[in-house]
Design an enzyme around this catalytic site. Structure first.
Site, short mmCIF file in Angstrom:
data_model
loop_
_atom_site.label_atom_id
_atom_site.label_comp_id
_atom_site.label_asym_id
_atom_site.label_seq_id
_atom_site.Cartn_x
_atom_site.Cartn_y
_atom_site.Cartn_z
CB CYS A 1 -1.24 0.17 1.25
SG CYS A 1 -0.43 -0.74 2.86
C1 LIG Z 1 0.45 -5.33 3.67
S1 LIG Z 1 2.07 -7.12 2.94
C2 LIG Z 1 0.98 -8.13 3.50
C3 LIG Z 1 -0.01 -8.26 4.72
C4 LIG Z 1 -0.47 -9.46 4.83
N1 LIG Z 1 -2.05 -9.01 4.33
C5 LIG Z 1 -0.65 -9.74 6.56
O1 LIG Z 1 -1.94 -9.89 7.14
O2 LIG Z 1 0.48 -10.19 7.73
C6 LIG Z 1 2.04 -7.18 1.53
C7 LIG Z 1 3.04 -8.20 1.08
O3 LIG Z 1 3.52 -7.89 -0.43
C8 LIG Z 1 4.08 -8.68 -0.70
N2 LIG Z 1 4.60 -8.57 -2.30
C9 LIG Z 1 4.69 -7.04 -2.38
N3 LIG Z 1 4.38 -7.07 -3.86
C10 LIG Z 1 4.42 -8.16 -4.29
C11 LIG Z 1 3.99 -8.92 -5.37
N4 LIG Z 1 4.13 -8.46 -6.39
N5 LIG Z 1 3.72 -10.26 -5.32
C12 LIG Z 1 3.52 -10.81 -3.57
N6 LIG Z 1 3.71 -10.56 -2.42
C13 LIG Z 1 4.57 -8.66 -2.91
C14 LIG Z 1 5.53 -7.74 0.22
O4 LIG Z 1 6.49 -8.67 0.53
C15 LIG Z 1 4.24 -7.62 1.44
O5 LIG Z 1 4.69 -8.70 2.51
#
Ligand SMILES: C[S@@+](CC[C@H](N)C(=O)[O-])C[C@H]1O[C@@H](n2cnc3c(N)ncnc32)[C@H](O)[C@@H]1O
Length: 379
Positions: A116
Protein backbone atom coordinates in the site's frame (compact mmCIF):
# COMPACT_ATOMS: atom_id res chain seq x y z
CA UNK A 1 -10.10 -24.22 36.28
CA UNK A 2 -12.02 -21.07 37.15
CA UNK A 3 -14.01 -21.23 33.91
CA UNK A 4 -12.90 -17.68 33.13
CA UNK A 5 -11.92 -17.26 29.45
CA UNK A 6 -8.17 -16.96 28.96
CA UNK A 7 -6.78 -13.71 27.62
CA UNK A 8 -6.85 -14.30 23.84
CA UNK A 9 -3.40 -12.78 23.23
CA UNK A 10 -1.74 -14.86 25.96
CA UNK A 11 -2.71 -18.22 24.45
CA UNK A 12 0.48 -20.16 23.86
CA UNK A 13 -0.92 -23.33 22.26
CA UNK A 14 -1.74 -23.08 18.59
CA UNK A 15 -5.27 -24.35 17.96
CA UNK A 16 -5.57 -27.28 15.58
CA UNK A 17 -6.72 -25.18 12.64
CA UNK A 18 -6.56 -28.20 10.35
CA UNK A 19 -9.22 -30.17 12.30
CA UNK A 20 -12.98 -29.97 11.86
CA UNK A 21 -15.68 -30.25 9.26
CA UNK A 22 -16.41 -29.07 6.61
CA UNK A 23 -13.22 -27.58 5.21
CA UNK A 24 -12.71 -23.92 4.41
CA UNK A 25 -10.26 -23.55 1.50
CA UNK A 26 -8.39 -20.26 1.64
CA UNK A 27 -6.10 -18.46 -0.82
CA UNK A 28 -4.06 -15.53 0.56
CA UNK A 29 -2.23 -13.25 -1.91
CA UNK A 30 0.44 -10.81 -0.66
CA UNK A 31 0.18 -12.94 2.48
CA UNK A 32 3.04 -11.40 4.46
CA UNK A 33 3.56 -13.39 7.64
CA UNK A 34 -0.14 -14.28 7.71
CA UNK A 35 -2.28 -11.79 9.65
CA UNK A 36 -5.28 -12.15 7.33
CA UNK A 37 -4.86 -15.93 7.20
CA UNK A 38 -4.70 -16.16 10.97
CA UNK A 39 -8.02 -14.32 11.36
CA UNK A 40 -9.74 -16.68 8.90
CA UNK A 41 -8.17 -19.64 10.72
CA UNK A 42 -9.49 -18.36 14.05
CA UNK A 43 -13.00 -17.85 12.63
CA UNK A 44 -12.92 -21.33 11.07
CA UNK A 45 -11.77 -22.87 14.33
CA UNK A 46 -14.51 -21.09 16.27
CA UNK A 47 -17.05 -22.47 13.77
CA UNK A 48 -15.67 -26.02 14.12
CA UNK A 49 -14.51 -26.11 10.50
CA UNK A 50 -11.09 -27.11 9.17
CA UNK A 51 -8.80 -24.76 7.27
CA UNK A 52 -6.88 -25.74 4.18
CA UNK A 53 -4.60 -23.30 2.31
CA UNK A 54 -4.10 -24.51 -1.26
CA UNK A 55 -2.20 -21.32 -2.16
CA UNK A 56 -0.51 -18.43 -0.36
CA UNK A 57 1.86 -16.07 -2.17
CA UNK A 58 4.33 -13.44 -1.02
CA UNK A 59 7.50 -12.23 -2.69
CA UNK A 60 9.35 -11.82 0.61
CA UNK A 61 11.33 -14.86 1.81
CA UNK A 62 11.38 -13.87 5.48
CA UNK A 63 7.64 -13.22 5.69
CA UNK A 64 7.21 -16.55 3.88
CA UNK A 65 9.35 -18.39 6.40
CA UNK A 66 7.18 -17.15 9.26
CA UNK A 67 4.00 -17.89 7.30
CA UNK A 68 5.12 -21.45 6.64
CA UNK A 69 6.13 -22.14 10.20
CA UNK A 70 2.67 -21.08 11.39
CA UNK A 71 0.73 -22.77 8.57
CA UNK A 72 3.00 -25.71 7.74
CA UNK A 73 0.42 -27.47 5.56
CA UNK A 74 -0.17 -24.40 3.36
CA UNK A 75 1.08 -24.42 -0.21
CA UNK A 76 3.10 -21.21 0.17
CA UNK A 77 4.93 -19.83 -2.87
CA UNK A 78 7.63 -17.23 -2.58
CA UNK A 79 7.11 -15.33 -5.82
CA UNK A 80 5.18 -12.39 -7.26
CA UNK A 81 1.41 -12.61 -7.60
CA UNK A 82 1.80 -11.67 -11.28
CA UNK A 83 3.37 -15.10 -11.86
CA UNK A 84 0.00 -16.67 -11.02
CA UNK A 85 -2.64 -14.13 -12.03
CA UNK A 86 -2.97 -11.36 -14.61
CA UNK A 87 -3.59 -7.74 -13.54
CA UNK A 88 -7.28 -7.32 -14.40
CA UNK A 89 -10.46 -9.33 -14.84
CA UNK A 90 -12.43 -9.59 -18.06
CA UNK A 91 -10.11 -11.22 -20.56
CA UNK A 92 -9.99 -14.91 -21.50
CA UNK A 93 -7.88 -16.92 -19.05
CA UNK A 94 -4.29 -17.53 -20.12
CA UNK A 95 -2.91 -21.06 -20.14
CA UNK A 96 -0.92 -20.44 -16.94
CA UNK A 97 -4.07 -19.21 -15.19
CA UNK A 98 -6.04 -22.27 -16.30
CA UNK A 99 -3.30 -24.42 -14.80
CA UNK A 100 -3.44 -22.43 -11.53
CA UNK A 101 -7.24 -22.88 -11.38
CA UNK A 102 -6.90 -26.63 -11.86
CA UNK A 103 -4.07 -27.06 -9.35
CA UNK A 104 -5.69 -24.93 -6.64
CA UNK A 105 -9.17 -26.45 -6.99
CA UNK A 106 -12.24 -25.24 -5.09
CA UNK A 107 -11.74 -22.03 -3.11
CA UNK A 108 -14.02 -20.84 -0.34
CA UNK A 109 -12.32 -17.50 0.31
CA UNK A 110 -9.74 -15.34 -1.42
CA UNK A 111 -8.05 -12.71 0.75
CA UNK A 112 -5.28 -10.23 0.06
CA UNK A 113 -3.59 -7.10 1.31
CA UNK A 114 -1.67 -5.74 -1.69
CA UNK A 115 1.25 -3.44 -0.82
CA UNK A 116 0.00 0.00 0.00
CA UNK A 117 2.95 2.43 -0.06
CA UNK A 118 1.58 3.94 -3.27
CA UNK A 119 -1.64 4.87 -1.47
CA UNK A 120 -0.28 6.30 1.74
CA UNK A 121 -1.63 9.69 2.73
CA UNK A 122 1.98 10.66 3.35
CA UNK A 123 2.72 10.34 -0.34
CA UNK A 124 2.15 12.94 -2.99
CA UNK A 125 -0.25 12.96 -5.92
CA UNK A 126 2.25 11.41 -8.29
CA UNK A 127 2.57 8.36 -6.10
CA UNK A 128 -1.19 7.88 -6.15
CA UNK A 129 -0.64 6.86 -9.77
CA UNK A 130 2.27 4.58 -8.84
CA UNK A 131 2.10 1.33 -10.90
CA UNK A 132 2.39 -0.46 -7.55
CA UNK A 133 -1.25 0.47 -7.08
CA UNK A 134 -2.00 -1.81 -10.03
CA UNK A 135 -1.14 -4.81 -7.82
CA UNK A 136 -4.60 -4.32 -6.30
CA UNK A 137 -6.02 -5.33 -9.70
CA UNK A 138 -4.60 -8.85 -9.38
CA UNK A 139 -7.28 -9.53 -6.78
CA UNK A 140 -10.23 -9.36 -9.20
CA UNK A 141 -8.33 -11.42 -11.75
CA UNK A 142 -7.57 -14.04 -9.10
CA UNK A 143 -11.30 -14.08 -8.26
CA UNK A 144 -12.07 -14.68 -11.92
CA UNK A 145 -9.54 -17.52 -12.09
CA UNK A 146 -10.33 -19.21 -8.76
CA UNK A 147 -14.10 -18.56 -8.46
CA UNK A 148 -14.18 -18.25 -4.65
CA UNK A 149 -17.35 -17.72 -2.62
CA UNK A 150 -15.98 -14.56 -1.02
CA UNK A 151 -13.17 -12.05 -1.55
CA UNK A 152 -11.65 -9.76 1.06
CA UNK A 153 -9.20 -7.04 0.01
CA UNK A 154 -7.56 -4.97 2.73
CA UNK A 155 -5.65 -1.72 2.26
CA UNK A 156 -4.93 1.72 3.70
CA UNK A 157 -7.86 4.18 3.75
CA UNK A 158 -6.13 6.36 1.14
CA UNK A 159 -6.59 3.65 -1.49
CA UNK A 160 -10.03 5.22 -2.05
CA UNK A 161 -8.32 8.28 -3.52
CA UNK A 162 -6.25 6.28 -5.99
CA UNK A 163 -6.41 7.70 -9.50
CA UNK A 164 -4.73 4.84 -11.31
CA UNK A 165 -5.98 4.71 -14.91
CA UNK A 166 -8.52 7.48 -14.26
CA UNK A 167 -11.27 5.42 -12.63
CA UNK A 168 -9.34 4.52 -9.49
CA UNK A 169 -8.36 1.00 -8.64
CA UNK A 170 -11.05 0.36 -6.00
CA UNK A 171 -13.91 1.41 -8.32
CA UNK A 172 -12.45 -0.70 -11.10
CA UNK A 173 -12.03 -3.83 -8.98
CA UNK A 174 -15.54 -3.40 -7.52
CA UNK A 175 -16.97 -3.14 -11.04
CA UNK A 176 -15.05 -6.21 -12.19
CA UNK A 177 -16.17 -8.26 -9.19
CA UNK A 178 -19.84 -7.29 -9.74
CA UNK A 179 -19.40 -8.43 -13.34
CA UNK A 180 -18.25 -11.81 -11.98
CA UNK A 181 -21.46 -12.27 -9.98
CA UNK A 182 -20.41 -10.87 -6.60
CA UNK A 183 -22.34 -8.57 -4.31
CA UNK A 184 -19.75 -5.94 -3.27
CA UNK A 185 -19.40 -3.43 -0.43
CA UNK A 186 -16.45 -1.38 0.77
CA UNK A 187 -15.59 1.08 3.50
CA UNK A 188 -13.11 2.11 6.16
CA UNK A 189 -13.10 0.05 9.36
CA UNK A 190 -11.78 1.30 12.72
CA UNK A 191 -9.92 -1.70 14.11
CA UNK A 192 -9.89 -0.30 17.64
CA UNK A 193 -13.61 -1.15 17.88
CA UNK A 194 -12.92 -4.80 16.99
CA UNK A 195 -10.75 -5.56 20.02
CA UNK A 196 -7.41 -4.36 18.61
CA UNK A 197 -5.47 -2.16 21.07
CA UNK A 198 -4.56 0.28 18.34
CA UNK A 199 -6.07 3.19 16.43
CA UNK A 200 -5.56 1.57 13.03
CA UNK A 201 -8.10 2.26 10.28
CA UNK A 202 -8.19 0.09 7.17
CA UNK A 203 -10.07 0.08 3.91
CA UNK A 204 -11.95 -3.14 3.28
CA UNK A 205 -13.48 -4.33 0.03
CA UNK A 206 -15.72 -7.32 0.60
CA UNK A 207 -17.29 -9.33 -2.20
CA UNK A 208 -19.62 -12.27 -1.62
CA UNK A 209 -21.43 -14.43 -4.18
CA UNK A 210 -24.88 -13.00 -4.81
CA UNK A 211 -27.51 -14.67 -2.64
CA UNK A 212 -25.18 -15.34 0.33
CA UNK A 213 -24.62 -13.02 3.34
CA UNK A 214 -24.75 -9.43 2.09
CA UNK A 215 -21.32 -7.77 2.44
CA UNK A 216 -22.91 -4.40 3.26
CA UNK A 217 -24.55 -6.02 6.31
CA UNK A 218 -21.21 -7.43 7.44
CA UNK A 219 -19.52 -4.02 7.19
CA UNK A 220 -22.46 -2.39 8.99
CA UNK A 221 -22.07 -4.91 11.83
CA UNK A 222 -18.36 -4.08 12.09
CA UNK A 223 -19.21 -0.38 12.32
CA UNK A 224 -21.55 -1.13 15.26
CA UNK A 225 -18.89 -2.95 17.31
CA UNK A 226 -17.62 -1.28 20.49
CA UNK A 227 -15.01 -3.79 21.64
CA UNK A 228 -12.33 -1.30 22.69
CA UNK A 229 -9.06 -2.40 24.34
CA UNK A 230 -6.27 -0.37 25.85
CA UNK A 231 -2.54 -0.92 25.71
CA UNK A 232 -2.45 -2.32 29.24
CA UNK A 233 -4.72 -5.18 28.12
CA UNK A 234 -2.40 -6.00 25.22
CA UNK A 235 1.11 -5.79 26.68
CA UNK A 236 1.21 -5.10 30.42
CA UNK A 237 2.43 -8.62 31.31
CA UNK A 238 5.40 -8.31 28.93
CA UNK A 239 7.16 -5.80 31.22
CA UNK A 240 8.30 -8.90 33.11
CA UNK A 241 9.37 -10.90 30.03
CA UNK A 242 13.00 -12.07 29.87
CA UNK A 243 14.76 -9.58 27.53
CA UNK A 244 15.77 -12.05 24.83
CA UNK A 245 14.57 -12.97 21.35
CA UNK A 246 11.42 -11.06 20.36
CA UNK A 247 11.31 -9.62 23.90
CA UNK A 248 14.73 -8.00 23.57
CA UNK A 249 14.33 -4.23 23.82
CA UNK A 250 15.41 -2.17 20.82
CA UNK A 251 18.61 -0.16 21.13
CA UNK A 252 18.31 3.61 21.17
CA UNK A 253 20.79 6.38 20.44
CA UNK A 254 22.12 8.34 23.42
CA UNK A 255 20.00 11.31 22.27
CA UNK A 256 16.81 9.27 22.18
CA UNK A 257 17.57 7.67 25.55
CA UNK A 258 17.91 11.18 26.96
CA UNK A 259 14.59 12.18 25.39
CA UNK A 260 12.84 9.14 26.87
CA UNK A 261 14.34 9.84 30.30
CA UNK A 262 13.06 13.42 30.01
CA UNK A 263 9.50 12.22 29.26
CA UNK A 264 9.70 9.80 32.16
CA UNK A 265 11.10 12.36 34.64
CA UNK A 266 8.62 15.04 33.63
CA UNK A 267 5.65 12.66 33.45
CA UNK A 268 4.94 13.74 29.85
CA UNK A 269 3.63 11.89 26.81
CA UNK A 270 4.57 14.57 24.22
CA UNK A 271 8.14 15.79 23.85
CA UNK A 272 8.38 19.60 23.99
CA UNK A 273 9.69 21.25 20.83
CA UNK A 274 12.95 22.32 22.47
CA UNK A 275 13.87 18.67 23.15
CA UNK A 276 13.35 17.57 19.55
CA UNK A 277 15.85 17.53 16.70
CA UNK A 278 15.80 20.88 14.90
CA UNK A 279 14.20 19.40 11.76
CA UNK A 280 11.22 18.22 13.82
CA UNK A 281 10.64 21.51 15.56
CA UNK A 282 7.92 22.43 13.10
CA UNK A 283 5.14 24.68 14.23
CA UNK A 284 1.73 23.08 14.12
CA UNK A 285 1.29 19.47 15.15
CA UNK A 286 2.49 17.41 12.24
CA UNK A 287 5.26 15.86 14.35
CA UNK A 288 3.39 15.74 17.65
CA UNK A 289 3.39 11.96 18.01
CA UNK A 290 7.07 11.61 17.01
CA UNK A 291 9.21 11.06 20.12
CA UNK A 292 6.01 10.50 22.06
CA UNK A 293 5.23 8.08 24.85
CA UNK A 294 2.33 5.63 24.75
CA UNK A 295 -0.33 5.59 27.49
CA UNK A 296 -1.44 2.46 29.31
CA UNK A 297 -5.08 3.45 29.27
CA UNK A 298 -5.45 4.21 25.56
CA UNK A 299 -5.08 2.17 22.39
CA UNK A 300 -1.66 2.57 20.75
CA UNK A 301 -1.10 4.67 17.67
CA UNK A 302 -0.91 2.69 14.42
CA UNK A 303 1.98 0.25 14.58
CA UNK A 304 4.32 0.59 11.60
CA UNK A 305 7.67 -1.07 10.94
CA UNK A 306 9.18 1.85 12.88
CA UNK A 307 7.82 0.68 16.26
CA UNK A 308 11.35 0.10 17.59
CA UNK A 309 12.33 3.77 17.52
CA UNK A 310 10.74 6.82 19.10
CA UNK A 311 12.02 8.85 16.13
CA UNK A 312 9.45 7.00 13.98
CA UNK A 313 6.35 7.78 16.01
CA UNK A 314 4.74 7.48 19.44
CA UNK A 315 6.51 4.25 20.30
CA UNK A 316 8.04 4.84 23.72
CA UNK A 317 6.80 2.24 26.19
CA UNK A 318 4.35 3.68 28.77
CA UNK A 319 6.56 2.87 31.77
CA UNK A 320 9.98 1.75 30.50
CA UNK A 321 12.83 3.81 29.05
CA UNK A 322 12.68 2.13 25.65
CA UNK A 323 10.63 1.75 22.50
CA UNK A 324 8.46 -1.31 21.81
CA UNK A 325 9.83 -4.82 21.44
CA UNK A 326 8.75 -6.97 18.45
CA UNK A 327 6.65 -9.07 20.85
CA UNK A 328 4.79 -6.00 22.12
CA UNK A 329 4.24 -4.73 18.56
CA UNK A 330 2.93 -8.17 17.52
CA UNK A 331 0.52 -8.19 20.49
CA UNK A 332 -0.70 -4.69 19.59
CA UNK A 333 -1.24 -6.00 16.06
CA UNK A 334 -3.42 -8.72 17.59
CA UNK A 335 -1.11 -11.73 17.26
CA UNK A 336 -1.51 -14.23 20.12
CA UNK A 337 1.59 -15.75 21.72
CA UNK A 338 1.15 -19.04 19.87
CA UNK A 339 1.96 -17.24 16.61
CA UNK A 340 5.58 -18.16 16.06
CA UNK A 341 7.99 -15.52 14.72
CA UNK A 342 11.11 -17.51 15.60
CA UNK A 343 11.86 -18.51 11.99
CA UNK A 344 13.37 -15.04 11.53
CA UNK A 345 15.77 -13.39 13.95
CA UNK A 346 16.70 -10.34 11.85
CA UNK A 347 15.12 -7.36 13.62
CA UNK A 348 14.50 -5.31 10.48
CA UNK A 349 12.68 -8.21 8.76
CA UNK A 350 10.59 -8.85 11.86
CA UNK A 351 9.71 -5.18 12.12
CA UNK A 352 8.65 -5.04 8.48
CA UNK A 353 6.40 -8.10 8.61
CA UNK A 354 4.84 -7.13 11.95
CA UNK A 355 4.26 -3.52 10.82
CA UNK A 356 2.82 -4.73 7.48
CA UNK A 357 0.49 -7.27 9.03
CA UNK A 358 -3.26 -6.96 9.15
CA UNK A 359 -4.57 -7.51 12.69
CA UNK A 360 -6.27 -10.93 12.53
CA UNK A 361 -9.33 -9.54 14.32
CA UNK A 362 -10.36 -7.94 11.01
CA UNK A 363 -10.65 -11.13 8.94
CA UNK A 364 -11.77 -13.07 12.02
CA UNK A 365 -14.73 -10.71 12.56
CA UNK A 366 -15.69 -10.75 8.88
CA UNK A 367 -15.44 -14.50 8.42
CA UNK A 368 -17.24 -15.24 11.68
CA UNK A 369 -20.26 -13.73 9.92
CA UNK A 370 -19.64 -15.23 6.49
CA UNK A 371 -18.59 -18.79 7.24
CA UNK A 372 -21.98 -20.35 8.08
CA UNK A 373 -23.28 -19.35 4.64
CA UNK A 374 -20.02 -20.03 2.80
CA UNK A 375 -19.56 -23.53 4.15
CA UNK A 376 -23.23 -24.39 3.50
CA UNK A 377 -22.83 -23.10 -0.07
CA UNK A 378 -19.72 -25.24 -0.54
CA UNK A 379 -21.31 -28.50 0.70
C1 LIG B 1 0.64 -5.15 3.42
S1 LIG B 1 1.68 -6.55 3.31
C2 LIG B 1 0.54 -7.88 3.53
C3 LIG B 1 0.23 -8.22 4.95
C4 LIG B 1 -0.53 -9.50 5.13
N1 LIG B 1 -1.81 -9.47 4.47
C5 LIG B 1 -0.73 -9.82 6.61
O1 LIG B 1 -1.85 -9.77 7.07
O2 LIG B 1 0.25 -10.14 7.30
C6 LIG B 1 2.05 -6.64 1.59
C7 LIG B 1 2.92 -7.83 1.21
O3 LIG B 1 3.01 -7.89 -0.20
C8 LIG B 1 4.28 -8.45 -0.54
N2 LIG B 1 4.50 -8.13 -1.96
C9 LIG B 1 4.85 -6.95 -2.51
N3 LIG B 1 4.82 -7.03 -3.86
C10 LIG B 1 4.43 -8.30 -4.16
C11 LIG B 1 4.18 -9.01 -5.36
N4 LIG B 1 4.31 -8.40 -6.54
N5 LIG B 1 3.79 -10.29 -5.29
C12 LIG B 1 3.66 -10.92 -4.09
N6 LIG B 1 3.86 -10.30 -2.91
C13 LIG B 1 4.23 -9.01 -2.94
C14 LIG B 1 5.22 -7.84 0.46
O4 LIG B 1 6.36 -8.67 0.63
C15 LIG B 1 4.34 -7.77 1.71
O5 LIG B 1 4.56 -8.89 2.55
Amino acid sequence: MSGEAQHPLLLSDRPDFEAGHPTVRLVDLFSGCGGLTLGVAQAAEAAGTALEIPLAIDSDADAGAVYESNFPKADFRQTTVGEFFGPRAGEPLADFELRVAEEVGTVTALVGGPPCQGHSDLNNHTRRRDPKNALYGHMSRAAEVLQPQAVLIENVPAVQHDKHAGEGVVARVERELRGLGFDVASGVVALAALGVAQRRRRHVLLAVREGLTAPADVLADLADRQDFRDLRWAIEDLVKAAPTGIDEPPRASAENRRRMQYLQDEGLVDLPNAERPRCHQADGHSYKSMYGRLSWDLPAQTVTSGFGSIGQGRYMHPSEIRALTPHEAARIQGFPDYFDFSAIALRSSLATMIGNAVPPQLSRSIFAELLPDLTAAGD
